[in-house]
Design a protein around this motif. Sequence first.
Motif, PDB file in Angstrom:
ATOM      1  N   ASN A 124      36.852  45.742  50.414  1.00 58.55           N
ATOM      2  CA  ASN A 124      37.883  46.783  50.427  1.00 58.55           C
ATOM      3  C   ASN A 124      37.557  47.751  49.297  1.00 58.55           C
ATOM      4  O   ASN A 124      36.958  47.363  48.281  1.00 58.55           O
ATOM      5  N   PRO A 125      37.916  49.025  49.444  1.00 59.48           N
ATOM      6  CA  PRO A 125      37.502  50.041  48.462  1.00 59.48           C
ATOM      7  C   PRO A 125      37.931  49.723  47.039  1.00 59.48           C
ATOM      8  O   PRO A 125      37.168  49.947  46.095  1.00 59.48           O
ATOM      9  N   ALA A 126      39.157  49.217  46.864  1.00 63.37           N
ATOM     10  CA  ALA A 126      39.659  48.936  45.512  1.00 63.37           C
ATOM     11  C   ALA A 126      38.814  47.862  44.836  1.00 63.37           C
ATOM     12  O   ALA A 126      38.434  47.993  43.661  1.00 63.37           O
ATOM     13  N   LEU A 127      38.493  46.801  45.579  1.00 64.65           N
ATOM     14  CA  LEU A 127      37.675  45.730  45.009  1.00 64.65           C
ATOM     15  C   LEU A 127      36.259  46.218  44.720  1.00 64.65           C
ATOM     16  O   LEU A 127      35.669  45.872  43.695  1.00 64.65           O
ATOM     17  N   ASP A 128      35.719  47.039  45.615  1.00 63.85           N
ATOM     18  CA  ASP A 128      34.376  47.586  45.395  1.00 63.85           C
ATOM     19  C   ASP A 128      34.315  48.393  44.101  1.00 63.85           C
ATOM     20  O   ASP A 128      33.348  48.301  43.336  1.00 63.85           O
ATOM     21  N   VAL A 129      35.343  49.196  43.845  1.00 65.15           N
ATOM     22  CA  VAL A 129      35.394  50.010  42.622  1.00 65.15           C
ATOM     23  C   VAL A 129      35.455  49.105  41.398  1.00 65.15           C
ATOM     24  O   VAL A 129      34.741  49.321  40.407  1.00 65.15           O
ATOM     25  N   HIS A 130      36.304  48.082  41.453  1.00 63.66           N
ATOM     26  CA  HIS A 130      36.430  47.150  40.324  1.00 63.66           C
ATOM     27  C   HIS A 130      35.097  46.447  40.044  1.00 63.66           C
ATOM     28  O   HIS A 130      34.674  46.345  38.882  1.00 63.66           O
ATOM     29  N   ILE A 131      34.438  45.962  41.094  1.00 64.43           N
ATOM     30  CA  ILE A 131      33.153  45.271  40.914  1.00 64.43           C
ATOM     31  C   ILE A 131      32.101  46.217  40.353  1.00 64.43           C
ATOM     32  O   ILE A 131      31.329  45.854  39.459  1.00 64.43           O
ATOM     33  N   LEU A 132      32.064  47.459  40.863  1.00 64.37           N
ATOM     34  CA  LEU A 132      31.091  48.433  40.370  1.00 64.37           C
ATOM     35  C   LEU A 132      31.299  48.718  38.887  1.00 64.37           C
ATOM     36  O   LEU A 132      30.339  48.690  38.097  1.00 64.37           O
ATOM     37  N   PHE A 133      32.536  48.986  38.481  1.00 55.42           N
ATOM     38  CA  PHE A 133      32.825  49.234  37.062  1.00 55.42           C
ATOM     39  C   PHE A 133      32.418  48.021  36.219  1.00 55.42           C
ATOM     40  O   PHE A 133      31.840  48.174  35.140  1.00 55.42           O
ATOM     41  N   SER A 134      32.726  46.815  36.704  1.00 55.57           N
ATOM     42  CA  SER A 134      32.426  45.603  35.945  1.00 55.57           C
ATOM     43  C   SER A 134      30.923  45.424  35.752  1.00 55.57           C
ATOM     44  O   SER A 134      30.454  45.173  34.639  1.00 55.57           O
ATOM     45  N   LEU A 135      30.151  45.559  36.836  1.00 56.50           N
ATOM     46  CA  LEU A 135      28.715  45.344  36.757  1.00 56.50           C
ATOM     47  C   LEU A 135      28.036  46.357  35.844  1.00 56.50           C
ATOM     48  O   LEU A 135      27.180  46.001  35.018  1.00 56.50           O
ATOM     49  N   VAL A 136      28.416  47.634  35.975  1.00 61.45           N
ATOM     50  CA  VAL A 136      27.788  48.665  35.138  1.00 61.45           C
ATOM     51  C   VAL A 136      28.201  48.489  33.676  1.00 61.45           C
ATOM     52  O   VAL A 136      27.394  48.675  32.763  1.00 61.45           O
ATOM     53  N   ALA A 137      29.466  48.105  33.440  1.00 61.99           N
ATOM     54  CA  ALA A 137      29.916  47.848  32.063  1.00 61.99           C
ATOM     55  C   ALA A 137      29.116  46.710  31.442  1.00 61.99           C
ATOM     56  O   ALA A 137      28.621  46.819  30.307  1.00 61.99           O
ATOM     57  N   TYR A 138      28.964  45.586  32.168  1.00 65.99           N
ATOM     58  CA  TYR A 138      28.187  44.461  31.650  1.00 65.99           C
ATOM     59  C   TYR A 138      26.747  44.878  31.394  1.00 65.99           C
ATOM     60  O   TYR A 138      26.134  44.454  30.409  1.00 65.99           O
ATOM     61  N   ALA A 139      26.174  45.692  32.289  1.00 57.48           N
ATOM     62  CA  ALA A 139      24.789  46.122  32.126  1.00 57.48           C
ATOM     63  C   ALA A 139      24.616  46.960  30.863  1.00 57.48           C
ATOM     64  O   ALA A 139      23.686  46.746  30.078  1.00 57.48           O
ATOM     65  N   LEU A 140      25.502  47.912  30.640  1.00 60.02           N
ATOM     66  CA  LEU A 140      25.401  48.777  29.467  1.00 60.02           C
ATOM     67  C   LEU A 140      25.625  47.990  28.172  1.00 60.02           C
ATOM     68  O   LEU A 140      24.911  48.193  27.181  1.00 60.02           O
ATOM     69  N   ILE A 141      26.585  47.084  28.195  1.00 60.88           N
ATOM     70  CA  ILE A 141      26.862  46.301  26.990  1.00 60.88           C
ATOM     71  C   ILE A 141      25.719  45.318  26.731  1.00 60.88           C
ATOM     72  O   ILE A 141      25.388  45.019  25.576  1.00 60.88           O
ATOM     73  N   THR A 142      25.074  44.832  27.797  1.00 59.05           N
ATOM     74  CA  THR A 142      23.875  44.010  27.628  1.00 59.05           C
ATOM     75  C   THR A 142      22.786  44.800  26.909  1.00 59.05           C
ATOM     76  O   THR A 142      22.119  44.288  25.997  1.00 59.05           O
ATOM     77  N   LEU A 143      22.599  46.055  27.300  1.00 59.41           N
ATOM     78  CA  LEU A 143      21.612  46.901  26.633  1.00 59.41           C
ATOM     79  C   LEU A 143      21.989  47.121  25.163  1.00 59.41           C
ATOM     80  O   LEU A 143      21.127  47.096  24.282  1.00 59.41           O
ATOM     81  N   GLY A 144      23.274  47.333  24.895  1.00 62.70           N
ATOM     82  CA  GLY A 144      23.717  47.476  23.510  1.00 62.70           C
ATOM     83  C   GLY A 144      23.467  46.213  22.707  1.00 62.70           C
ATOM     84  O   GLY A 144      23.041  46.270  21.540  1.00 62.70           O
TER      85      GLY A 144
END
Length: 271
Positions: A124-144
């Motif tokens: 569902n669109p709402a869940l897709d948005v939440h998962i996308l934000f979560s994955l990109v946030a984890y990726a960026l913080i991993t780089l940090g």
Amino acid sequence: MYSLTLLTILSYLAATVLLFVGVRQSPIPPLRWRLPALSLATLAMLGNAALIYQNAYLEHLMSLNMSVFNALSAIFWISSLITLISSFKSPVENILLVLLPMTAVSVALAQFAPDHSIVMHARNPALDVHILFSLVAYALITLGALQGAMLSWQHRALHSRHPGGLVRLLPPMESVEQLMFRFIGVGFILLTLALATGFLFLDNIFAQHLVHKTVLSVVAWLIFAALLTGRHLAGWRGKTAVHWVLSGYGALVLAYFGSKIALEWIFNINS
């Protein structure tokens, strides 16, 4: 699928070798090493993207399988993609030297390690948005966090008065620190959006099997908020900043992967 997996892993490893040879000659590798390395990394990421889609998107069920290894592979793929794009403007080959082999390992785990459960989320669109934000946030913080680990390594080498070896291949400490804060700052914004969409769109975010994940994610958010506030108001940097970065990242890893491993592998509960 196995031939694509093997090609992807070998491309990641070959790109790492070429970058290592180039970085040994200069912190910014010569074009004759840099260009084929980044080309191979791009090829690997294309293959990796296809594998993630095949593993995570269950088209016949219209569902997402975001199990531990699928999530790990997606996060490292996003981290590598962000770093590869950044390499056209900043000298981040040192990050790729660490990140590419780790991404290769995540591909191998997602393809060959036994999956303890199929974690399905109805699309569902709402869940897709939440998962996308979560994955990109984890990726960026991993780089940090990777930049923070490099900065800590440089500090220890400097204070031990033996700054030679592989440490000399890293960029200046000031550049590493600036990049660390850049990744953490953008990652914090996306983590905020991930938490906000979780509270808005997920009905069971405080359910018994998710409460630890939610609480630890909020703890990580508070740590990064304190770090960025301290940076802005008190000029935090160096070892102090690194300790906050690694503490926040540790809380985030426990929130996401610690909870997922416990729920999926021990209790066999979808998370």
